[in-house]
Design an enzyme around this catalytic site. Structure first.
Site, PDB file in Angstrom:
ATOM      1  N   PHE A 104      -0.601 -10.114  -1.841  1.00 49.15           N
ATOM      2  CA  PHE A 104       0.517 -10.056  -0.897  1.00 49.15           C
ATOM      3  C   PHE A 104       0.169  -9.361   0.411  1.00 49.15           C
ATOM      4  CE2 PHE A 104       0.836  -5.836  -2.563  1.00 49.15           C
ATOM      5  CZ  PHE A 104       1.582  -5.090  -1.657  1.00 49.15           C
ATOM      6  N   LYS A 105      -0.923  -8.583   0.398  1.00 50.34           N
ATOM      7  CA  LYS A 105      -1.310  -7.868   1.616  1.00 50.34           C
ATOM      8  C   LYS A 105      -1.645  -8.835   2.757  1.00 50.34           C
ATOM      9  CE  LYS A 105      -0.968  -3.973  -0.600  1.00 50.34           C
ATOM     10  NZ  LYS A 105      -2.052  -3.046  -0.903  1.00 50.34           N
ATOM     11  N   ASP A 106      -1.960 -10.087   2.414  1.00 45.67           N
ATOM     12  CA  ASP A 106      -2.296 -11.063   3.457  1.00 45.67           C
ATOM     13  C   ASP A 106      -1.141 -11.288   4.430  1.00 45.67           C
ATOM     14  OD1 ASP A 106      -4.932 -11.721   2.616  1.00 45.67           O
ATOM     15  OD2 ASP A 106      -4.117 -12.929   1.003  1.00 45.67           O
ATOM     16  N   LEU A 109      -1.594  -8.415   6.842  1.00 44.96           N
ATOM     17  CA  LEU A 109      -2.921  -8.159   7.380  1.00 44.96           C
ATOM     18  C   LEU A 109      -3.594  -9.373   7.997  1.00 44.96           C
ATOM     19  CD1 LEU A 109      -4.134  -5.524   4.820  1.00 44.96           C
ATOM     20  CD2 LEU A 109      -3.853  -5.234   7.276  1.00 44.96           C
ATOM     21  N   THR A 139      -5.601  -4.123  -0.151  1.00 49.57           N
ATOM     22  CA  THR A 139      -5.512  -3.878   1.286  1.00 49.57           C
ATOM     23  C   THR A 139      -6.872  -4.026   1.955  1.00 49.57           C
ATOM     24  OG1 THR A 139      -3.574  -2.438   1.228  1.00 49.57           O
ATOM     25  CG2 THR A 139      -5.092  -2.101   3.032  1.00 49.57           C
TER      26      THR A 139
END
Length: 764
Positions: A104-106, A109, A139
């Site tokens: 989900f960090k995509d 980021l 992350t």
């Protein structure tokens, strides 16, 4: 919209400034001065990117709205399939792992780097930015991908040695961008995160960085540019429920979030503050249940051992974003007091109204049971972080809930297999294969591509050495990367070339040691091309030193000489202060190389047709269809260009010349259209390959292996000895079969799947 520091509400800066700084000089985190309203009922039919533009423009009021949309669309174009998807099972699973790193960090980021670059440019900031980030797994790689080879932005990622999964570790350590450094530290995530915060507040380090024309920023969720993009998927998922007639607009929906650093669920709190009909925000913890304790007792206490779990991205005791929530529930004075207590005592108490939250935790056994139960009952596969969340939903006896599914199960294949009753192997790629065979759930593209990737980052340090590494990394010279090339594509002798995703890289800087520089000029092609460029422009040469890392094999027909020539010219252009005019660089490179078919794709990237006529290079680029993939069959055998040239006859029959002319015209069109049948015919050649193939040992056996495979065609790369194979994009079987058959021959062969490099040579 202004942004305040959680430790100084009187400090007010713009969105662009907050994103660039990352963290306030007083150690506080930036928060919006208020929550703007967003009526989801009037925006149910928006695409994800349009909804992101509308929501983010309410916060980032100093960004041009049209520019913001362009940044968002550019960022999310990297997602594999859908940007976000909901799996409608017994609960709703909000799948947030379809981006480049399968986590989900995509969402934040891939966008943050573009926001940061835009903010720097519009604010007129010319200094280099050093992104310093601690990670518990996801992350780090998402940030590395997001900032991949971004001009004037370097990134240094710290991760705990034993605190991430094998796939997470490989994703980070194999990152090949020129602007990145990955370091494993002895300790846990909290150690890494504390060290990062300490560096941000160290005036001596900041002064040292300033001398290097560099300033710090962050890609962790302490940066408000990380947090805000996550607000969008709460609204988008709610709209999907309404559009699928699961709920009526205005009905409340509860969201359960696997929680470590408290950023993802805080984004839900922001969404609720903006008017989204949220029932409860449910905090799901693993065995490191410091947050669950806080929300049930009012005391936040990190005086406990960090437990290593099968959901490593949640193995966190100090949840940075909790500071933002406390600010929203109290004042900057209270935040300063509580953060001081946390530093000095390891705990604090806070009596606030958290009625919108619920909290629970799941241990390892409960996490594994939830994975197994969901798969057996519903045929749906979840990762250990999502499983923690599902277990908490069931333990709390909640009704149908939106569960944030934050990572692909293939990032934790061993843990998932064990939960399903299988015995995982040591080799994580074997576990991935077994998990696929058992479940038939699609393996994400980027995880498939990880196998066999070169480990680039090998630094492991103690946590007290982090500051030293930061300053060392910030003091590096400039770096150049030049791709390998494959020229003479079939009938395209001396005219058609292709850039490949295999690189020679170097770091260079002016040198005071003229003697060593002169010595290198005698035999080193990079230095010679560097000097040639100064001579070409009649400028006085400046001694320089090159530190080369060569991945392109020498004398294998993959353009190693061309890469060195281009590298030397680009360094010369930089030292001379000349604009990087690629056509000008090509002119000089061609005058050194003698023909442009290797240097042209090395400079421009992609597939290139180039012709040298009267000292002028004429060039056209070809867009190769994504239906094809290229494999380089590299024998353990060098073939010099001189020897390969000597094998060619002085003249050719007219029929052979006509044969090649017709094929090369067809080849260009087939590469663009993706027509497989035409490509097979078009790769035929009668000019150079029949003569040069005789120089390669076991060529008869190699040709037989290729002929018996499902390869669409093959050709001798450059002067050889590498043979390039062209396959259908998704043909994994042929690649495996060819590799196995090559292993039975007496000689050694390396088979590499190589992406087409579309960028060409560049300097950071």
């Amino acid at each position: 919209m202004k942004f305040l520091s959680t430790r100084n509400a009187d400090l007010k800066i713009s969105g662009r400034q907050a994103i660039v700084k990352g963290i306030s000089d007083d150690g506080g985190l930036f928060v919006p001065e208020y929550f703007p309203e967003f009526d989801i009922g009037k925006n149910l039919d928006l695409s994800y990117t349009k909804m992101a533009q509308k929501i983010l423009s309410l916060y980032l009021t100093d960004f041009d709205k049209d520019d913001l949309l362009e940044l968002i669309e550019k960022s999310y174009s990297t997602f594999e399939d859908e940007i976000v998807k909901i799996a409608y099972q017994k609960d709703y699973y909000l799948e947030l792992y379809h981006g480049r790193t399968s986590a989900f960090k995509d969402f934040a980021l891939c966008l943050l780097p573009n926001l940061l670059a835009y903010a720097k440019k519009s604010l007129g900031i010319k200094e280099k930015t050093l992104i310093l980030t601690a990670t518990s797994g996801d992350t780090g790689k998402a940030a590395l991908e997001g900032f991949y080879n971004t001009e004037d932005i370097d990134i240094l990622v710290l991760y705990p040695t034993e605190g991430v999964s094998d796939i997470q570790k490989l994703q980070m350590d194999s990152t090949d961008s020129l602007n990145s450094k990955v370091i494993a530290i002895e300790g846990n995530f909290d150690d890494a995160q504390s060290a990062v915060k300490k560096i941000f507040n160290d005036e001596n380090i900041k002064a040292d960085l300033k001398e290097k024309n560099t300033y710090l920023s962050s890609a962790n969720s302490i940066n408000i540019g990380r947090l805000l993009p996550q607000v969008v998927y709460y609204f988008y998922s709610y709209a999907d429920l309404v559009n699928k007639n699961e709920i009526k607009c205005g009905d409340k929906v509860s969201f359960c979030v696997p929680t470590g650093n408290f950023g993802d669920i805080l984004a839900g709190f922001y969404a609720k503050g903006m008017g989204l009909p949220v029932g409860k925000l449910i905090i799901a913890s693993n065995d490191n249940n410091v947050l669950t304790d806080f929300f049930t007792t009012g005391t936040y206490d990190v005086n406990r051992d960090l437990v290593k779990t099968i959901s490593p991205s949640m193995d966190i005791l100090v949840s940075s974003n909790l500071e933002r929530l406390i600010f929203h529930k109290s004042s900057d004075e209270v935040v300063r007091e509580k953060m001081e207590d946390l530093i000095n005592k390891g705990s604090f108490s806070f009596d606030g109204d958290f009625s919108e939250f619920m909290a629970g935790f799941a241990n390892k056994k409960e996490t594994e049971e939830a994975i197994k139960k969901v798969y057996e009952d519903e045929g749906y596969l979840i990762d250990p972080h999502t499983s923690v969340t599902k277990a908490v939903v069931d333990k709390l006896g909640l009704g149908k809930t939106m569960i944030l599914s934050t990572a692909s199960p293939y990032k934790f294949a061993a843990s998932v297999l064990r939960a399903l009753g299988e015995n995982p192997k040591e080799d994580e790629f074997e576990n991935i294969r077994t998990l696929y065979e058992k479940t038939q759930v699609k393996i994400p593209r980027e995880i498939r591509k990880l196998k066999g990737k070169k480990i680039i980052h090998k630094t492991k340090i103690k946590k007290d050495k982090i500051a030293t590494e930061v300053l060392k990394f910030a003091g590096r010279g400039k770096r150049i990367a030049v791709p390998a090339t494959s020229a003479n594509l079939g009938p395209g002798f001396d005219a058609l070339g292709l850039a490949l995703g295999l690189y020679n890289t170097c770091e260079f800087r002016p040198s005071n040691d003229k003697e060593i520089f002169e010595e290198n000029l005698k035999e080193n092609l990079i230095y010679q091309a560097y000097k040639y460029s100064f001579d070409f422009y009649k400028e006085k040469q400046v001694p320089v030193s090159f530190d080369l890392e060569a991945d392109i094999p020498v004398s294998r027909g993959l353009g190693s000489s061309a890469a060195c020539i281009v590298m030397g010219i680009m360094a010369a252009f930089d030292i001379m202060g000349r604009d990087f005019d690629k056509k000008e660089i090509l002119k000089i490179a061609t005058s050194i190389e003698g023909h442009p078919d290797n240097v042209a794709p090395a400079i421009f990237g992609g597939a290139v047709v180039s012709i040298l006529e009267n000292n002028q290079v004429y060039l056209e680029k070809i867009a190769i269809s994504d239906k094809f993939k290229f494999l380089a069959l590299i024998p353990d055998f060098r073939l010099s260009t001189k020897e390969a040239r000597g094998a060619l006859p002085e003249t050719y029959p007219k029929a052979d010349a006509v044969f090649n002319i017709s094929r090369v015209a067809m080849l260009v069109l087939a590469l663009e259209s993706g027509d497989e049948n035409n490509l097979k015919i078009a790769l035929q050649d009668k000019i150079h390959q029949p003569c040069r193939f005789k120089l390669i040992p076991e060529i008869g056996k190699i040709e037989e292996i290729i002929r018996d495979s499902r390869a669409l065609g093959s050709y001798l790369s450059g002067a050889g000895s590498t043979i390039m194979l062209v396959l259908k994009k998704d043909d994994q079987i042929s690649e495996k079969e060819i590799r196995e058959k090559l292993g039975k021959l007496s000689k050694t062969y390396d088979l590499k799947a190589l992406e087409i490099d579309k960028k060409g040579a560049f300097i950071i």
